[in-house]
Write a protein that holds these residues in place. Structure first.
Motif, short mmCIF file in Angstrom:
data_model
loop_
_atom_site.label_atom_id
_atom_site.label_comp_id
_atom_site.label_asym_id
_atom_site.label_seq_id
_atom_site.Cartn_x
_atom_site.Cartn_y
_atom_site.Cartn_z
N GLN A 182 30.34 12.80 63.22
CA GLN A 182 31.57 13.15 63.63
C GLN A 182 31.94 14.80 63.52
OE1 GLN A 182 34.82 11.49 61.27
NE2 GLN A 182 36.43 12.63 62.15
N ALA A 183 31.18 15.38 62.61
CA ALA A 183 31.21 16.66 62.53
C ALA A 183 30.40 17.47 63.51
CB ALA A 183 30.63 17.53 60.98
N ILE A 184 29.25 16.82 63.90
CA ILE A 184 28.67 17.38 64.85
C ILE A 184 29.29 17.37 66.25
CG2 ILE A 184 26.28 16.98 66.33
CD1 ILE A 184 25.18 16.13 63.77
N ASP A 185 30.06 15.99 66.49
CA ASP A 185 30.85 15.95 67.55
C ASP A 185 31.95 17.29 67.71
OD1 ASP A 185 29.38 14.04 68.27
OD2 ASP A 185 30.67 12.44 67.51
N VAL B 121 25.50 24.75 70.90
CA VAL B 121 26.38 25.33 69.71
C VAL B 121 25.06 25.88 68.79
CG1 VAL B 121 28.45 23.88 69.89
CG2 VAL B 121 26.62 23.24 68.25
N SER B 122 25.78 26.64 67.86
CA SER B 122 24.86 27.29 66.95
C SER B 122 24.92 26.19 65.80
CB SER B 122 25.18 28.78 66.40
OG SER B 122 26.56 28.63 65.74
N VAL C 10 28.03 23.99 63.35
CA VAL C 10 27.70 22.69 63.24
C VAL C 10 27.99 22.76 61.50
CG1 VAL C 10 26.24 20.52 62.63
CG2 VAL C 10 26.01 21.85 64.97
N TYR C 11 27.31 23.62 60.91
CA TYR C 11 27.59 23.71 59.54
C TYR C 11 29.03 24.11 59.10
CZ TYR C 11 26.88 24.85 54.69
OH TYR C 11 26.83 24.88 53.15
N TYR D 42 21.60 24.94 69.91
CA TYR D 42 21.18 23.58 69.90
C TYR D 42 22.02 22.83 70.89
CZ TYR D 42 18.48 24.42 65.84
OH TYR D 42 17.76 24.86 64.65
N ASN D 43 21.45 21.64 71.85
CA ASN D 43 22.28 20.85 72.34
C ASN D 43 22.31 19.64 71.11
OD1 ASN D 43 19.87 19.13 72.72
ND2 ASN D 43 19.69 19.96 74.84
#
Length: 87
Positions: free
Chosen positions: A12-15, A24-25, A29-30, A55-56
């Motif tokens: 969910q956080a990645i989405d 996105v870097s 994501v972090y 990254y994709n």
């Protein structure tokens, strides 16, 4: 929180980090992952092991899974589903 639920929350956080963007870097994501209070610090540390850069979705998923495998946690923690798997 079960390991499966932790990985769901990480997904969910990645989405959230990607939104409508293709890349996105890892810092983005972090940042999103750290806002999820149910994600343990140890899982956030996995993200610190990823090289900086854009990254994709597929690349970030594979990179996180590589860290999980390197740590030998694939049996206890599991792996993130590929974005292409429909999961």
């Amino acid at each position: 929180m079960s390991d499966h639920a932790v990985l769901d929350e990480l997904r969910q956080a990645i989405d959230e980090a990607f939104g409508e963007r293709d890349r996105v870097s890892i810092r983005e994501v972090y940042s999103h992952a750290s806002e999820h209070v149910n994600l343990p610090a140890d899982l956030l540390a996995h993200l610190n092991e990823l090289p900086e850069g854009a990254y994709n979705r597929q690349e970030v998923t594979e990179a996180i899974n590589d860290v999980i495998r390197r740590r030998g946690e694939q049996e206890s923690l599991g792996l993130l589903d590929s974005p292409d798997s429909g999961a």
